[in-house]
Design an enzyme around this catalytic site. Structure first.
Site, PDB file in Angstrom:
ATOM      1  N   GLY A  46       3.770  -1.039  -0.240  1.00  0.00           N
ATOM      2  CA  GLY A  46       4.093  -2.460  -0.136  1.00  0.00           C
ATOM      3  C   GLY A  46       4.062  -2.860   1.318  1.00  0.00           C
ATOM      4  O   GLY A  46       4.140  -1.990   2.196  1.00  0.00           O
TER       5      GLY A  46
ATOM      6  N   TYR B 111       5.253   2.773   1.297  1.00  0.00           N
ATOM      7  CA  TYR B 111       6.544   2.086   1.328  1.00  0.00           C
ATOM      8  C   TYR B 111       7.526   2.757   0.356  1.00  0.00           C
ATOM      9  O   TYR B 111       8.713   2.900   0.658  1.00  0.00           O
ATOM     10  CB  TYR B 111       6.374   0.607   0.962  1.00  0.00           C
ATOM     11  CG  TYR B 111       7.687  -0.148   0.838  1.00  0.00           C
ATOM     12  CD1 TYR B 111       8.325  -0.665   1.961  1.00  0.00           C
ATOM     13  CD2 TYR B 111       8.303  -0.320  -0.406  1.00  0.00           C
ATOM     14  CE1 TYR B 111       9.542  -1.328   1.857  1.00  0.00           C
ATOM     15  CE2 TYR B 111       9.517  -0.976  -0.527  1.00  0.00           C
ATOM     16  CZ  TYR B 111      10.138  -1.486   0.607  1.00  0.00           C
ATOM     17  OH  TYR B 111      11.323  -2.135   0.493  1.00  0.00           O
TER      18      TYR B 111
ATOM     19  N   HIS C 209      -1.956   7.358   0.888  1.00  0.00           N
ATOM     20  CA  HIS C 209      -2.267   6.799  -0.434  1.00  0.00           C
ATOM     21  C   HIS C 209      -3.167   7.751  -1.235  1.00  0.00           C
ATOM     22  O   HIS C 209      -4.378   7.730  -1.072  1.00  0.00           O
ATOM     23  CB  HIS C 209      -2.989   5.447  -0.280  1.00  0.00           C
ATOM     24  CG  HIS C 209      -2.080   4.385   0.225  1.00  0.00           C
ATOM     25  ND1 HIS C 209      -1.320   3.603  -0.604  1.00  0.00           N
ATOM     26  CD2 HIS C 209      -1.789   3.992   1.487  1.00  0.00           C
ATOM     27  CE1 HIS C 209      -0.607   2.764   0.111  1.00  0.00           C
ATOM     28  NE2 HIS C 209      -0.877   2.981   1.391  1.00  0.00           N
TER      29      HIS C 209
ATOM     30  N   GLU D 140      -4.050   7.490  -4.189  1.00  0.00           N
ATOM     31  CA  GLU D 140      -4.813   6.767  -5.213  1.00  0.00           C
ATOM     32  C   GLU D 140      -6.148   6.234  -4.710  1.00  0.00           C
ATOM     33  O   GLU D 140      -7.006   5.901  -5.521  1.00  0.00           O
ATOM     34  CB  GLU D 140      -3.968   5.623  -5.792  1.00  0.00           C
ATOM     35  CG  GLU D 140      -3.709   4.436  -4.860  1.00  0.00           C
ATOM     36  CD  GLU D 140      -2.543   4.648  -3.872  1.00  0.00           C
ATOM     37  OE1 GLU D 140      -2.148   5.806  -3.636  1.00  0.00           O
ATOM     38  OE2 GLU D 140      -2.065   3.649  -3.311  1.00  0.00           O
TER      39      GLU D 140
ATOM     40  N   LYS E 274     -10.504  -2.415 -17.286  1.00  0.00           N
ATOM     41  CA  LYS E 274     -11.903  -2.696 -17.643  1.00  0.00           C
ATOM     42  C   LYS E 274     -12.684  -1.435 -18.020  1.00  0.00           C
ATOM     43  O   LYS E 274     -13.410  -1.422 -19.013  1.00  0.00           O
ATOM     44  CB  LYS E 274     -12.587  -3.382 -16.444  1.00  0.00           C
ATOM     45  CG  LYS E 274     -13.915  -3.983 -16.772  1.00  0.00           C
ATOM     46  CD  LYS E 274     -13.731  -5.301 -17.469  1.00  0.00           C
ATOM     47  CE  LYS E 274     -15.026  -5.972 -17.810  1.00  0.00           C
ATOM     48  NZ  LYS E 274     -14.774  -7.334 -18.327  1.00  0.00           N
TER      49      LYS E 274
END
Ligand code: XMP
Length: 513
Positions: free
Chosen positions: A55, A83, A169, A171, A369
């Protein structure tokens, strides 16, 4: 069916959806929820693990998103990211400080691969960092499991309480071994089984729909796009002829698209449903005559779509359910955790307010998707429909700058079909987010044979994007552009010039209007 689940607790990070997608790529179901979710609710959902997202805030900021420290006492494994990592440290008595300069970009991180999170990961591994605050001192009892020259606590853990955190991160793709780390978390820490499989999702959803609908009547606006096609097929498999699909051909579809949709869903097609095709081209062209302002064009197309759909619905009479192809990103974006706000899909200009229905069915509500495409394949929908690129609701209406006429639609359809064919033939289509031809409103002088021409210019566009919020112009090989250009000026009457759009988004948008 009770399924195992990871909760992604959203602290405002830009990658919240991505984290959930990556977890699902590990075959584990994940849902994104706001950080304000109550402990009771979390307990009720009984997740196998929780991931705190990143964040933009600092844990010391007055309005920073925070949860209570009680969450760490639930006995549920938690992984804090960026964060989320700092918050874990802050709430458990560690120290977070602001660095004079941010650590940003691909960074080599030294990791301790005796940590279960880093099992199988190289000792020095490239990770994506994006932070200014950092943990200068881990909370008591925590073991530091990764560092960089400027980040003393790039990862930490308290295995007895199943608490783990990483400053980087995992991801994002730039973290080379990030998937391995997430997989370690969900399998080795949370002890997930990996039960999120599309075949079982499709099967159980069809059962659920059947139960919900009973012998009710169902109406679906079919656009031929991926979402509405997959939703329609699921409904058809669940309730067959109780479903009526209305396909409005507004005359702004790509070349042959109307017939392709009809060949799959129509009477000659594969599915047992009622299919109504409305050829409303002339109505749309008449409404669009003389209109040049982009927003007005969009509004006209959206409204007319609703009118045509309503007229057909009226003929059918009262229905019990209306199908919407809402997908998970729409749900997340239209207000996390808030009750089913139905996003007025700019696709069709909102819900038809007068169509008489009792309830909405949204079979794809929890799918990303790429999962919708997988579900489509499970359902046996032809690949050319399943892997279709996004196509805007107003169709070629926003790819023809200025006034729309039947003649201009023909020009852009022909040029676009040639361009797509050449790109696909060269095998360049796999990495592209979206690519298409548009018709500029510009005419210019050319020469063909010995004749002067004064014809339109076609603009070719190809972009790389993962989220469609930002995009880069793709560097298509010159040979492909050259071939497409030659074919377009030779084969499409009314075109004497082809331009390539080199602009990214921002400042341009992907579509031209
Ligand atoms: P822009 O042009 O805003 O497009 O950069 C971003 C993405 O959204 C698609 N798009 C639409 N999709 N209805 C839709 O369903 C619309 O009115 C619409 N306008 C743009 C566009 O094709 C791109 O993928």
């Amino acid at each position: 069916m009770k399924r195992e689940m990871i909760i992604v607790l959203d602290f405002g990070g830009q990658y919240n959806q991505l984290i959930a997608r990556r977890v699902r790529e590990c075959d584990v179901y994940a849902e994104v929820h706001p950080y304000t979710m109550s402990l009771e609710k979390i307990k009720e959902m009984n997740p196998k693990g929780i991931i705190f997202t990143g964040g933009p805030n600092s844990v010391y900021g007055e309005d920073s998103p925070r949860c209570g420290a009680e969450i760490f006492e639930l006995g549920i494994p938690i992984l804090g990211i960026c964060y989320g990592s700092q918050l874990m440290s802050y709430l458990l008595g560690g120290t977070v400080e602001t660095a004079p300069v941010s650590e940003y970009g691909k960074t080599e991180v030294d990791i301790d691969n005796t940590s279960v999170i880093f099992e199988g990961v190289s000792e020095k591994t490239i990770c994506w960092m994006s932070h200014t605050d950092y943990i200068s001192k881990a909370p008591e009892g925590f073991k530091i499991t990764a560092t960089t020259p400027v980040c003393p606590v790039a990862a930490m853990e308290l295995p007895e309480k199943k608490l783990y955190s990483v400053q980087f991160h995992p991801e994002v793709m730039h973290t080379q071994e990030g998937m391995k780390m997430l997989s370690n978390f969900v399998y080795k820490v949370c002890a997930c089984q990996g039960s999120w499989k599309m075949d079982s999702f499709v099967e159980s959803t069809i059962q659920e729909i059947r139960g919900k609908i009973g012998d009710g009547k169902v109406l679906c606006a079919l656009s031929g796009g991926v979402d509405s096609s997959v939703a329609a097929v699921m409904l058809a498999k669940a309730v067959g002829k109780q479903l009526t699909c209305v396909f409005v051909d507004h005359g702004l579809l790509r070349k042959n698209e109307g017939d392709e949709v009809e060949s799959v869903f129509g009477p000659e097609g594969t599915y047992d449903l009622n299919f109504i095709r409305v050829n409303a081209q002339d109505r749309f062209y008449a409404k669009l005559k003389g209109v040049t302002e982009p927003e007005e064009k969009r509004k006209i197309i959206g409204e007319e779509f609703i009118r045509v759909f309503e007229e057909e619905a009226k003929k059918i009479g009262t229905v019990d359910f209306l199908v919407q192809g809402t997908i998970y990103p729409d749900v997340i974006e239209s207000g996390l955790g808030k009750s089913a706000t139905i996003k007025s899909h700019h696709n069709v200009g909102g819900l038809p307010d007068y169509v008489d229905f009792k309830e909405i069915v949204e079979p794809l509500r929890m799918l990303f998707k790429d999962e919708v495409r997988k579900a489509g394949r499970e359902l046996g929908i032809p690949e050319y429909l399943v892997s279709r690129q996004p196509f805007p609701g107003p169709g070629l209406g926003v790819r023809i700058i200025g006034e729309v006429t039947a003649e201009k639609v023909r020009i852009v359809q022909e040029a676009d079909a040639i361009y797509r064919e050449e790109v696909a033939k060269a095998g360049c289509d796999k990495d592209l987010g979206q690519y298409f031809a548009a018709l500029t409103n510009m005419r210019s002088v050319g020469v063909m044979g010995d004749e002067r021409t004064y014809d339109y210019a076609i603009a070719l566009r190809a972009v790389l994007t993962s989220d469609f919020m930002t995009a880069e112009a793709a560097e298509l090989p010159w040979a492909v552009l050259n071939k497409a250009t030659n074919r377009i000026v030779n084969e499409v009457k009314g075109v004497n010039r082809v331009l390539y759009d080199c602009t990214g988004k921002p400042p341009a948008t992907i579509e031209f209007e």
